[in-house]
Design a protein around this motif. Structure first.
Motif, PDB file in Angstrom:
ATOM      1  N   LEU A   1       0.857  -1.180   0.000  1.00 21.05           N
ATOM      2  CA  LEU A   1       0.000   0.000   0.000  1.00 21.05           C
ATOM      3  C   LEU A   1       0.895   1.233   0.000  1.00 21.05           C
ATOM      4  CD1 LEU A   1      -2.602  -1.048   2.736  1.00 21.05           C
ATOM      5  CD2 LEU A   1      -2.891  -1.186   0.244  1.00 21.05           C
ATOM      6  N   THR A   2       0.655   2.166  -0.910  1.00 24.75           N
ATOM      7  CA  THR A   2       1.445   3.386  -0.976  1.00 24.75           C
ATOM      8  C   THR A   2       0.541   4.599  -0.845  1.00 24.75           C
ATOM      9  OG1 THR A   2       1.322   3.310  -3.403  1.00 24.75           O
ATOM     10  CG2 THR A   2       3.289   2.390  -2.369  1.00 24.75           C
ATOM     11  N   ASP A   3       1.113   5.688  -0.394  1.00 20.05           N
ATOM     12  CA  ASP A   3       0.341   6.904  -0.179  1.00 20.05           C
ATOM     13  C   ASP A   3       0.296   7.726  -1.462  1.00 20.05           C
ATOM     14  OD1 ASP A   3      -1.081   8.926   1.136  1.00 20.05           O
ATOM     15  OD2 ASP A   3       0.749  10.001   1.639  1.00 20.05           O
ATOM     16  N   GLY A   4      -0.843   7.708  -2.130  1.00 22.24           N
ATOM     17  CA  GLY A   4      -1.056   8.608  -3.260  1.00 22.24           C
ATOM     18  C   GLY A   4      -0.531   8.118  -4.590  1.00 22.24           C
TER      19      GLY A   4
ATOM     20  N   LEU B   1       7.497  -3.921  -8.465  1.00 25.78           N
ATOM     21  CA  LEU B   1       7.753  -4.500  -7.150  1.00 25.78           C
ATOM     22  C   LEU B   1       7.660  -6.023  -7.139  1.00 25.78           C
ATOM     23  CD1 LEU B   1       5.723  -1.996  -4.930  1.00 25.78           C
ATOM     24  CD2 LEU B   1       8.172  -1.968  -5.433  1.00 25.78           C
ATOM     25  N   GLY B   2       7.019  -6.599  -8.143  1.00 28.14           N
ATOM     26  CA  GLY B   2       6.864  -8.047  -8.195  1.00 28.14           C
ATOM     27  C   GLY B   2       5.766  -8.586  -7.313  1.00 28.14           C
ATOM     28  N   VAL B   3       5.014  -7.707  -6.647  1.00 24.48           N
ATOM     29  CA  VAL B   3       3.876  -8.112  -5.816  1.00 24.48           C
ATOM     30  C   VAL B   3       2.738  -7.135  -6.093  1.00 24.48           C
ATOM     31  CG1 VAL B   3       5.299  -9.129  -3.992  1.00 24.48           C
ATOM     32  CG2 VAL B   3       4.661  -6.716  -3.854  1.00 24.48           C
ATOM     33  N   PRO B   4       1.491  -7.530  -5.837  1.00 19.90           N
ATOM     34  CA  PRO B   4       0.384  -6.604  -6.065  1.00 19.90           C
ATOM     35  C   PRO B   4       0.444  -5.412  -5.117  1.00 19.90           C
ATOM     36  CG  PRO B   4      -0.391  -8.584  -4.949  1.00 19.90           C
ATOM     37  CD  PRO B   4       1.029  -8.842  -5.356  1.00 19.90           C
ATOM     38  N   GLY B   5      -0.125  -4.305  -5.562  1.00 16.15           N
ATOM     39  CA  GLY B   5      -0.110  -3.114  -4.740  1.00 16.15           C
ATOM     40  C   GLY B   5      -1.270  -2.195  -5.069  1.00 16.15           C
ATOM     41  N   LEU B   6      -1.473  -1.218  -4.210  1.00 13.08           N
ATOM     42  CA  LEU B   6      -2.565  -0.277  -4.377  1.00 13.08           C
ATOM     43  C   LEU B   6      -2.123   1.093  -3.875  1.00 13.08           C
ATOM     44  CD1 LEU B   6      -5.638   0.182  -5.000  1.00 13.08           C
ATOM     45  CD2 LEU B   6      -6.052  -0.321  -2.578  1.00 13.08           C
ATOM     46  N   ALA B   7      -2.345   2.119  -4.694  1.00 14.62           N
ATOM     47  CA  ALA B   7      -2.121   3.501  -4.266  1.00 14.62           C
ATOM     48  C   ALA B   7      -3.376   3.976  -3.554  1.00 14.62           C
ATOM     49  CB  ALA B   7      -1.813   4.389  -5.471  1.00 14.62           C
ATOM     50  N   VAL B   8      -3.236   4.420  -2.321  1.00 16.12           N
ATOM     51  CA  VAL B   8      -4.368   4.788  -1.481  1.00 16.12           C
ATOM     52  C   VAL B   8      -4.380   6.295  -1.259  1.00 16.12           C
ATOM     53  CG1 VAL B   8      -5.531   4.398   0.713  1.00 16.12           C
ATOM     54  CG2 VAL B   8      -4.186   2.552  -0.328  1.00 16.12           C
ATOM     55  N   TRP B   9      -5.481   6.943  -1.609  1.00 15.14           N
ATOM     56  CA  TRP B   9      -5.626   8.377  -1.365  1.00 15.14           C
ATOM     57  C   TRP B   9      -5.634   8.632   0.139  1.00 15.14           C
ATOM     58  CZ3 TRP B   9      -4.919  12.842  -3.426  1.00 15.14           C
ATOM     59  CH2 TRP B   9      -5.544  13.976  -2.910  1.00 15.14           C
ATOM     60  N   LYS B  10      -4.750   9.549   0.577  1.00 13.22           N
ATOM     61  CA  LYS B  10      -4.563   9.817   2.005  1.00 13.22           C
ATOM     62  C   LYS B  10      -4.282   8.526   2.767  1.00 13.22           C
ATOM     63  CE  LYS B  10      -7.213  14.116   2.223  1.00 13.22           C
ATOM     64  NZ  LYS B  10      -6.006  14.957   2.363  1.00 13.22           N
ATOM     65  N   GLY B  11      -3.428   7.712   2.171  1.00  9.80           N
ATOM     66  CA  GLY B  11      -3.116   6.415   2.757  1.00  9.80           C
ATOM     67  C   GLY B  11      -2.548   6.494   4.155  1.00  9.80           C
TER      68      GLY B  11
END
Length: 287
Positions: A126-129, A135-145
């Motif tokens: 999970l990343t902020d914004g 990265l080789g793994v799934p991820g999600l950009a989170v608004w105001k993470g």
């Protein structure tokens, strides 16, 4: 084909809801990544990554976006993150590298490096914004993470406390700018100091207000930093010989950060940083 059940994010889990939902779906090690100093016109860009353990051991009282915490609360939570995290890492990008490569590309590269330095491989990120690829793994950009995901908030605190400590140290090395107070962000007092005494080696010359104070606003962002402030050819931070300032007057001191990208992984053994590609330098200067 059967459709897998939806992941349910439970409100009662608060800032831990996203991680708990991902862990229930088979992603036990959820890493968060965030940065500090993106809007500052002086000092380094700092990125951090953290993996908190499942269950109560990973719950830290008062954990939230570092910008919403008092300095004392940040220090307390920083110590708790260090004590409880399965893995954490911090990467520091000096001001001259931000000038040379551009803010956005340095921001993504710093988060990528911090995540790559984790000794516990994340199952999900999970990343902020900003989304971080490769990265080789799934991820999600989170608004105001940093306000809604605990692992991102933990990374936010690591990055903010690390950067604040660096800026306090730089205040002693470069007096008169007030780095210990505003931490390199644009304030009226900071701009007044820039106009009064000109930029120092820790300022980002690709930023409009610094370029204006240095008399280099008419040059392209990557050409604004004086040659005397460039990274030493031997790649050793703080090498002998103080560079001349923009007008050839009194020399500017070079801090220990201004030699190359500095990778710091507290309690870990970081991997070598991935190379950073070229991008358009971004101009900024707002918190």
């Amino acid at each position: 084909m059967l459709t897998p059940p939806r992941a349910v994010v439970r409100r009662e889990s608060g800032i831990y809801a996203l991680e708990r939902a991902l862990q229930r779906r088979g992603f036990p090690n959820v890493a968060g990544a965030d940065e500090a100093g993106r809007g500052a016109c002086a000092g380094p860009l700092v990125a951090a990554a953290a993996v908190l353990p499942e269950g109560r051991r990973g719950e830290i009282d008062g954990l939230t976006d570092s910008k919403l915490l008092t300095p004392a609360s940040r220090e307390r939570i920083y110590a708790e993150v260090v004590r409880r995290a399965l893995a954490y890492a911090v990467v520091v990008i000096p001001a001259d590298e931000v000038d040379a490569l551009g803010l956005h590309v340095c921001n993504l590269a710093a988060m990528r490096r911090a995540l790559a330095a984790l000794s516990t491989r994340p199952d999900y990120v999970l990343t902020d914004g900003f989304g971080v690829d490769g990265l080789g793994v799934p991820g999600l950009a989170v608004w105001k993470g940093d306000q809604v995901a605990a692992c991102v908030a933990a990374a936010s605190v690591l990055a903010k406390v690390t950067r604040d400590r660096i800026m306090v140290d730089l205040d002693a090395r470069f007096p008169g700018y007030g780095f210990a107070d505003h931490k390199g962000y644009v304030t009226a007092d900071h701009n007044a100091a820039l106009l009064r005494q000109g930029p120092c080696a820790e300022h980002r010359f690709s930023y409009v207000n610094v370029a204006t104070a240095s008399g280099r606003a008419g040059s392209p962002p990557r050409a604004r930093r004086p040659e005397g402030l460039a990274r030493p050819s031997d790649g050793v931070a703080g090498s002998a010989g103080a560079p001349a300032d923009r007008d050839g007057g009194e020399p500017m001191e070079r801090s220990g950060l201004a030699g190359s990208t500095v990778g710091v992984a507290f309690g870990e053994h970081p991997r070598l940083p991935a190379p950073v590609g070229e991008d358009v330098a971004m101009e900024g200067g707002v918190r």
